[in-house]
Scaffold this motif. Structure first.
Motif, PDB file in Angstrom:
ATOM      1  N   VAL A 230       5.278   7.625  26.389  1.00 59.63           N
ATOM      2  CA  VAL A 230       5.025   8.739  25.476  1.00 59.63           C
ATOM      3  C   VAL A 230       6.342   9.349  25.023  1.00 59.63           C
ATOM      4  CG1 VAL A 230       4.011  11.041  25.264  1.00 59.63           C
ATOM      5  CG2 VAL A 230       2.775   9.255  26.477  1.00 59.63           C
ATOM      6  N   SER A 231       7.208   9.616  25.972  1.00 61.24           N
ATOM      7  CA  SER A 231       8.497  10.211  25.658  1.00 61.24           C
ATOM      8  C   SER A 231       9.311   9.304  24.735  1.00 61.24           C
ATOM      9  CB  SER A 231       9.274  10.478  26.957  1.00 61.24           C
ATOM     10  OG  SER A 231      10.530  11.034  26.675  1.00 61.24           O
ATOM     11  N   ASP A 232       9.353   8.017  25.056  1.00 58.33           N
ATOM     12  CA  ASP A 232      10.095   7.079  24.210  1.00 58.33           C
ATOM     13  C   ASP A 232       9.515   7.015  22.800  1.00 58.33           C
ATOM     14  OD1 ASP A 232      11.677   6.512  26.402  1.00 58.33           O
ATOM     15  OD2 ASP A 232      10.741   4.560  26.811  1.00 58.33           O
ATOM     16  N   GLY A 233       8.180   7.009  22.704  1.00 56.89           N
ATOM     17  CA  GLY A 233       7.526   6.915  21.398  1.00 56.89           C
ATOM     18  C   GLY A 233       7.773   8.138  20.526  1.00 56.89           C
TER      19      GLY A 233
ATOM     20  N   ALA B 157       7.703  17.381   6.657  1.00 65.40           N
ATOM     21  CA  ALA B 157       9.007  17.003   6.115  1.00 65.40           C
ATOM     22  C   ALA B 157       9.136  15.494   5.902  1.00 65.40           C
ATOM     23  CB  ALA B 157      10.121  17.495   7.039  1.00 65.40           C
ATOM     24  N   HIS B 158       8.409  14.723   6.705  1.00 65.20           N
ATOM     25  CA  HIS B 158       8.532  13.257   6.663  1.00 65.20           C
ATOM     26  C   HIS B 158       7.148  12.619   6.760  1.00 65.20           C
ATOM     27  CE1 HIS B 158      12.863  13.639   7.245  1.00 65.20           C
ATOM     28  NE2 HIS B 158      12.581  14.555   8.150  1.00 65.20           N
ATOM     29  N   PRO B 159       6.319  12.759   5.729  1.00 65.43           N
ATOM     30  CA  PRO B 159       4.955  12.214   5.801  1.00 65.43           C
ATOM     31  C   PRO B 159       4.919  10.699   5.987  1.00 65.43           C
ATOM     32  CG  PRO B 159       5.452  13.002   3.581  1.00 65.43           C
ATOM     33  CD  PRO B 159       6.586  13.414   4.452  1.00 65.43           C
ATOM     34  N   GLU B 160       6.001  10.023   5.678  1.00 66.85           N
ATOM     35  CA  GLU B 160       6.059   8.573   5.863  1.00 66.85           C
ATOM     36  C   GLU B 160       5.988   8.181   7.346  1.00 66.85           C
ATOM     37  OE1 GLU B 160      10.307  10.027   6.094  1.00 66.85           O
ATOM     38  OE2 GLU B 160       8.570  10.506   4.847  1.00 66.85           O
ATOM     39  N   GLU B 161       6.203   9.127   8.249  1.00 68.85           N
ATOM     40  CA  GLU B 161       6.156   8.856   9.687  1.00 68.85           C
ATOM     41  C   GLU B 161       4.737   8.889  10.250  1.00 68.85           C
ATOM     42  OE1 GLU B 161       8.505   7.615  11.466  1.00 68.85           O
ATOM     43  OE2 GLU B 161       9.906   7.757   9.800  1.00 68.85           O
ATOM     44  N   ALA B 162       3.759   9.249   9.426  1.00 62.61           N
ATOM     45  CA  ALA B 162       2.370   9.312   9.901  1.00 62.61           C
ATOM     46  C   ALA B 162       1.896   7.956  10.409  1.00 62.61           C
ATOM     47  CB  ALA B 162       1.453   9.833   8.800  1.00 62.61           C
ATOM     48  N   ALA B 163       2.239   6.896   9.706  1.00 64.56           N
ATOM     49  CA  ALA B 163       1.802   5.553  10.121  1.00 64.56           C
ATOM     50  C   ALA B 163       2.377   5.201  11.488  1.00 64.56           C
ATOM     51  CB  ALA B 163       2.210   4.520   9.080  1.00 64.56           C
ATOM     52  N   GLY B 164       3.642   5.527  11.724  1.00 65.20           N
ATOM     53  CA  GLY B 164       4.256   5.266  13.017  1.00 65.20           C
ATOM     54  C   GLY B 164       3.608   6.070  14.126  1.00 65.20           C
ATOM     55  N   LEU B 165       3.254   7.309  13.827  1.00 63.38           N
ATOM     56  CA  LEU B 165       2.584   8.150  14.822  1.00 63.38           C
ATOM     57  C   LEU B 165       1.197   7.611  15.129  1.00 63.38           C
ATOM     58  CD1 LEU B 165       2.563  10.598  16.655  1.00 63.38           C
ATOM     59  CD2 LEU B 165       1.876  11.986  14.681  1.00 63.38           C
TER      60      LEU B 165
ATOM     61  N   LEU C  46      -0.218   6.416  18.785  1.00 65.38           N
ATOM     62  CA  LEU C  46      -1.456   6.920  19.380  1.00 65.38           C
ATOM     63  C   LEU C  46      -2.432   5.789  19.679  1.00 65.38           C
ATOM     64  CD1 LEU C  46      -1.978  10.174  17.303  1.00 65.38           C
ATOM     65  CD2 LEU C  46      -1.183   9.977  19.665  1.00 65.38           C
ATOM     66  N   ASP C  47      -2.501   4.806  18.788  1.00 61.90           N
ATOM     67  CA  ASP C  47      -3.365   3.647  19.037  1.00 61.90           C
ATOM     68  C   ASP C  47      -2.893   2.882  20.270  1.00 61.90           C
ATOM     69  OD1 ASP C  47      -4.984   4.257  16.881  1.00 61.90           O
ATOM     70  OD2 ASP C  47      -4.059   2.775  15.540  1.00 61.90           O
ATOM     71  N   GLU C  48      -1.589   2.749  20.405  1.00 64.26           N
ATOM     72  CA  GLU C  48      -1.016   2.054  21.554  1.00 64.26           C
ATOM     73  C   GLU C  48      -1.310   2.808  22.856  1.00 64.26           C
ATOM     74  OE1 GLU C  48       3.452   1.364  23.253  1.00 64.26           O
ATOM     75  OE2 GLU C  48       3.171   1.119  21.094  1.00 64.26           O
ATOM     76  N   LEU C  49      -1.324   4.129  22.785  1.00 68.20           N
ATOM     77  CA  LEU C  49      -1.537   4.948  23.979  1.00 68.20           C
ATOM     78  C   LEU C  49      -3.013   5.149  24.317  1.00 68.20           C
ATOM     79  CD1 LEU C  49       1.164   7.657  23.309  1.00 68.20           C
ATOM     80  CD2 LEU C  49       1.269   5.821  25.010  1.00 68.20           C
ATOM     81  N   ARG C  50      -3.897   4.859  23.386  1.00 64.76           N
ATOM     82  CA  ARG C  50      -5.329   5.110  23.593  1.00 64.76           C
ATOM     83  C   ARG C  50      -5.863   4.490  24.894  1.00 64.76           C
ATOM     84  NH1 ARG C  50      -7.809   6.969  19.507  1.00 64.76           N
ATOM     85  NH2 ARG C  50      -6.645   5.684  18.051  1.00 64.76           N
ATOM     86  N   PRO C  51      -5.501   3.251  25.246  1.00 65.21           N
ATOM     87  CA  PRO C  51      -6.042   2.676  26.484  1.00 65.21           C
ATOM     88  C   PRO C  51      -5.627   3.408  27.754  1.00 65.21           C
ATOM     89  CG  PRO C  51      -5.130   0.950  25.091  1.00 65.21           C
ATOM     90  CD  PRO C  51      -4.741   2.269  24.479  1.00 65.21           C
TER      91      PRO C  51
END
Length: 136
Positions: free
Chosen positions: A28-31, A87-95, A99-104
């Protein structure tokens, strides 16, 4: 701000606080740090340090039986993430990908899904928590 981005920031803040005291805390911290590193590299190290402080605060609060700290820190991180996305809406996909990666590894939590349709002069008010509506 797009309502979808606000919801995304809320989900991220809650997920972050939920997982910072689990075995997944380093991921989480790294992400989250990576998110800042891409958008605002000059702040990435400070964000990493703030995540460490948040983790320490959460562990201490849980040890002391303080149930309010989780919500407070979740709201604090929700605000930080929301401001980053503004400020950086382009980062939504990365976020979303994080979150998908962390869901499990996210502990079971009640799922909240809200749908509304309004027509004419109707108003729809939805909230995942407290809501106060005043009409002038």
């Amino acid at each position: 701000m797009d309502a979808e981005l606000a919801v995304l920031a809320g989900t991220a803040g809650t997920t972050l606080v939920t997982l910072l005291t689990t075995e997944a805390w380093q991921r989480v911290s790294d992400g989250i740090t990576s998110l800042w590193r891409r958008a605002e590299p000059q702040r990435a190290e400070a964000i990493s340090a703030e995540l460490e402080v948040t983790r320490t605060d959460l562990l201490a609060a849980r040890a002391a039986g303080d149930p309010d700290t989780d919500g407070e820190l979740g709201a604090e991180w929700q605000g930080r993430i929301r401001r980053l996305l503004v400020a950086h809406p382009e980062e939504a996909a990365g976020l979303r990908a994080l979150l998908d990666e962390l869901r499990p590894v996210t502990p079971d939590a009640p799922a909240v899904t809200q749908h509304a349709t309004a027509s004419g002069h109707a108003r729809v008010y939805q909230a995942g928590r407290d809501q106060h509506v005043g009409r002038s």
